[in-house]
Design an enzyme around this catalytic site. Structure first.
Site, PDB file in Angstrom:
ATOM      1  N   HIS A   1       3.147  70.586  40.738  1.00 18.49           N
ATOM      2  CA  HIS A   1       3.389  69.247  41.287  1.00 18.49           C
ATOM      3  C   HIS A   1       4.448  68.876  42.293  1.00 18.49           C
ATOM      4  CE1 HIS A   1       1.263  69.120  37.607  1.00 18.49           C
ATOM      5  NE2 HIS A   1       1.965  69.522  36.774  1.00 18.49           N
TER       6      HIS A   1
ATOM      7  N   HIS B   1      -3.224  68.058  36.492  1.00 16.74           N
ATOM      8  CA  HIS B   1      -3.175  69.369  36.237  1.00 16.74           C
ATOM      9  C   HIS B   1      -4.648  69.990  36.854  1.00 16.74           C
ATOM     10  CE1 HIS B   1      -0.084  68.222  33.172  1.00 16.74           C
ATOM     11  NE2 HIS B   1       0.457  69.235  33.871  1.00 16.74           N
TER      12      HIS B   1
END
Ligand SMILES: Nc1ncnc2c1ncn2[C@@H]1O[C@H](COP(=O)(O)OP(=O)(O)O)[C@@H](O)[C@H]1O
Ligand SMILES: Nc1ncnc2c1ncn2[C@@H]1O[C@H](COP(=O)(O)OP(=O)(O)O)[C@@H](O)[C@H]1O
Ligand SMILES: [Mg+2]
Ligand SMILES: [Mg+2]
Ligand SMILES: [Mg+2]
Ligand SMILES: [Mg+2]
Lengths: 337, 208, 337, 208
Positions: A57, A219
């Protein structure tokens, strides 16, 4: 899978070393751990802030370690929550004697691993509080399921909690401020193309040339709905409508806005989305007093974006605008004239 | 259960997960984030490494359960790591520090493992998680019918994949798959599948 | 082609509006032009700095408009140099009475359009100087051809020229400083995947799953050589060897280093490349005193990266480290404690 | 050449470039950045727009050349925009402000256009640029053999695509393709191809 890397099994370790080298004024990696902490620790007696989650991320979360935001970021494997022992290391280093706030994104794995670490920290006598960010309106909020996910809006919670902590507020106050932010925070994202986690070696889903996923998390997972690709304006309209409805925003309410790229979408396209968002908000008579646009919470090289609104109150706006100095977010009154 | 059975069981579990690595990831890719196999495999291979050290206290079941849990806790990550890891640590208190344990103790310990997971994860049967395979199995072992433990365990091991398969038609309520809502229907829950492998290995280890 | 946009023919205009909205404290778009200028103009009597080029390299160049860097950035169509009338607008707004330095990347189109604009500005009585950045060692330097391209190293020239100008140096000094930087600046880039210019609607080249392009520029064009994909470490070794040889760097020489993403490559991979670069430099006994890592000069959503080294002298290092405050680059002594 | 011929010529040029938009981009994609067609088309359609305004000074060749150049300069961008635009502006001084121009003037003006490009772009014949088609053409017009201008122009127009095709075997020395070094061999230069279209349209416009 084509990626710029050396050893698939060591991507996280290699990345953390690379980050520490690239931002020596900001970051230290605690040896033998996956914890990144501030090069210049916060003053003693101030509340520490710890966040973290799976890797992939970036710049979240180590990009937000520094003055006015986080004291430690804990990195898990790609898209996998970090383990409690690592989180505990982060809590230890972040504790400057006034306790530690954990900022957790609402994923079962993150919540449970952070909770276990919190128990461990308490056992060591470190005062901790935890807040759970659940800004994703793509998912229905429900007590009987996992509830909403935490996505890009988390950055604004880091910012607000960090400002309160830097201001010298106590743990309860910092935690309460973070929760106020969370209550006024909503986001929604979409993907034009999937990403490929290094260990998996293949895309997390596949899309035809004219398809996209609406309501994605961070994700690489598919969203809540597959749909034909739409112009940026229509996407802005859809996600803003959902967010504004969920927040029950009224004309005249002012907001902060985060337009976040998922990884592969170029700044050019994010800026075009920003234009559409700005026009939508203007038409809805919702002034935007604070805007961020760029890559803040990504999903590897996913193509797509998310939009976050935070309903502002005077205090939230002040904390958002307070100075901060981290690898990925720097603001202040530095060169104002 | 003795220490050797314990270790054979978990080594088998690690091997089975490794053999099904891609299957587990594939299941997780459909309704999760594609890492369940990788997560469990990372942790279970660490557990095995642990036992290849010379100084393992092989005769201490409590310690075995606890270190297995600690290892999983610090290497698996994700939802499965927190659940398996903390359950194995917490439940370990039910086991003796020396010698074998009785069937009753073993069942109480297995129940404690699953109870710990339920407690932490808030999942109930039907929520499309590994609980759908673990709770159903433990309840059969607890119920004492048929009276032979090994027969009951046989039933559990031979039914476990069916229970896992039965998660296909469910809508997920817990874990990452819950975010998909109705889109989670039509796919087997990855954690339920690895849980089935766990039962199968326990049965195998106890039978040897 | 899957892109987040509204009207293909208006991507640049929409983007500029979106940028201006996203960075209101930094940027103004001059109405009816494609010129972005500082929200708070530089002091009168200081040298103005203008750069620009085709769009698609964001955050270059408007991301560097602000204190300590540029006064105006001129945007062309995607990958197409801006036209002289627009550049002239940029020069006019950047002129604070002490003349204007033009920072041009060495592409025929850019050089010629900027030169024409420079002539026009001179005709209006505005003092101008131009420097041409040609940092790309992938291309041979030669008087008989176009010479080397200008790529990501340009950002460091912006930084250095901007610091000198902000310091109050005169045009000759600023220009000389920029040229010193250019003489000590080398870069090289590679691509793992091409990009798709919006108007073309198709990728600028195609690569097999195991192929990459070495020695790319920043306009989506193929590189100087196609080769099998290599680990990041080998790529770092190759480009650093080329750069170090060209710069004739010796052990003990210190450098600044820019690790730049081309658009789609995630920060995770850039950080891994940074780690490899750091280890290479350490082995070569070349200390790095200033590092930047991130997306500074992109090619839309191309996957890949470039590495830039600048041989440091005391003055270059001081100017590099001087404060700046722009949308894409902010540094200063703000929160040092 | 009269004003009407000038305008017909450039309108034809715009139409031909538009018809070959994808071809030109494709050529540029191989050894440049894929925008040559888009660039020229953007500028030439603006030129046409200009003339559809009511107040165009159609009888002033100098003004026509100059405004064509100014328009290209401010709309095409890239190398071709700077070269075509500034050449048309600079060379315009050779043309009369009223009435038609003689063949000699026209040739001198064409020569001035190409000379301006050579001056600004530093390219010579053989560098694999549009100069390979423009300079060769102008030189034939200048040489006066055969004596009839229209015959020479015919030759130029009918040979121009061959000259463009002949750039295929060259290694580029100027412009973006030069960065490719030997990799630029085997591809036709896009600017030379659009230059060929320009000669063809001039021939067509003068013949009508
Ligand atoms: N709250 C929960 N209770 C019980 N089991 C859960 C819960 N959340 C997730 N699981 C199980 O964990 C599995 C996913 O594990 P894994 O993929 O390793 O972790 P993550 O979801 O964090 O990526 C699911 O398939 C499910 O069986
Ligand atoms: N220095 C030069 N002299 C003459 N012609 C040039 C020169 N540089 C480029 N060109 C011509 O310009 C063409 C490319 O134009 P275009 O693609 O529109 O611009 P850019 O290269 O800036 O993208 C080339 O094919 C070549 O014919
Ligand atoms: Mg996971
Ligand atoms: Mg998973
Ligand atoms: Mg171009
Ligand atoms: Mg071109």
């Amino acid at each position: 899978m084509k990626k710029l890397l050396d050893r698939v099994e060591a991507v996280v370790d290699d990345m953390l070393d690379g980050l520490a080298w690239s931002f020596p004024d900001y970051l230290r990696r605690i040896p033998q751990t996956r914890v990144m902490t501030r090069a210049r620790p916060k003053d003693l007696g101030k509340v520490g802030i710890v966040s973290g989650g799976g890797s992939g991320h970036e710049p979240a979360h180590s990009g937000y370690v520094g003055f006015g935001m986080l004291d430690a970021a804990v990195a898990g494997e790609v898209f996998t929550s970090p383990t409690p022992d690592q989180i505990l290391e982060g809590i230890r280093v972040a504790d400057r004697g006034a306790g530690v706030l954990l900022i957790i994104k609402n994923y079962t794995g993150d919540v449970m691993n952070f909770e276990i670490a919190k128990d461990m920290a308490s056992a060591e006598g470190i005062l901790t509080e935890a807040v759970i960010v659940n800004d994703d309106v793509a998912v229905e909020d429900s007590l009987f399921t996992t509830g909403r996910r935490g996505i890009a809006g988390t950055i604004l919670v880091h910012k607000i909690a960090g400002a309160l902590a830097e201001d010298g507020c106590d743990l309860t106050t910092v935690s309460r401020g973070a929760n106020t932010a969370i209550q006024n925070l909503r986001s929604m994202g979409f993907a034009l193309a999937p990403c490929t986690p290094p260990a998996a070696g293949q895309p997390s889903f596949t899309l035809a040339e004219n398809e996209m996923e609406m309501g994605i998390g961070i994700h690489g997972e598919p969203g809540t709905r597959r749909q034909p690709v739409q112009p940026a304006r229509d996407l802005a309209d859809y996600v803003l409508s959902r967010i504004v409805e969920d927040l029950q925003l009224k004309a005249g309410d002012s907001v902060a806005c985060l337009i976040n790229g998922m990884g592969a979408t170029p700044l050019m396209e994010l800026a075009i989305l920003a234009k559409d968002v700005s026009m939508w908000l203007q038409n809805a008579n919702i002034p935007c007093n604070f805007a961020l646009m760029g890559e803040y919470m990504t999903s590897l090289e996913m193509a797509g974006a998310s939009v976050t609104l935070l309903r502002l109150r005077d205090d939230l706006e002040r904390w958002l605008k307070a100075p901060c100095d981290t690898p990925a977010m720097r603001q202040g009154v530095m060169h104002e004239r | 259960m003795n220490a050797e059975q314990f270790m054979r069981w978990w080594i088998c579990f690690g091997q089975e997960v490794h053999a099904h690595l891609d299957d587990l990831n594939e299941l997780d890719r459909a309704i999760g984030d594609g890492d369940h196999g990788t997560n469990m495999d990372r942790g279970l291979s660490k557990v095995r490494e642990l036992w290849s050290l010379p100084k393992t206290p092989v005769e201490n079941l409590l310690e075995l359960s606890k270190t297995t849990g600690m290892t999983l806790l610090s290497t698996v990550g994700g939802a499965s790591g927190a659940l398996w890891g903390s359950a194995m640590v917490q439940a370990s208190q039910k086991l003796p520090v020396q010698g074998t344990c009785t069937t009753e103790t073993q069942i109480a310990w297995l129940d404690a493992i699953v109870a710990s997971m339920e407690n932490r994860g808030k999942a109930r049967i039907g929520d499309k998680t590994m609980i759908d395979v673990l709770r159903v199995g433990v309840d059969i072992l607890i119920k004492g019918d048929p009276p032979s433990f090994s027969e009951r365990l046989n039933t559990v091991a031979s039914s476990a994949r069916e229970w896992s398969e039965a998660t296909r038609s469910l809508i997920a309520k817990r874990g990452r798959a819950a975010y998909l809502g109705e889109r989670s229907q039509g796919h087997v829950d990855p954690g339920s599948f690895s849980a089935a492998l766990w039962w199968e290995c326990l049965n195998r280890a106890m039978g040897e």
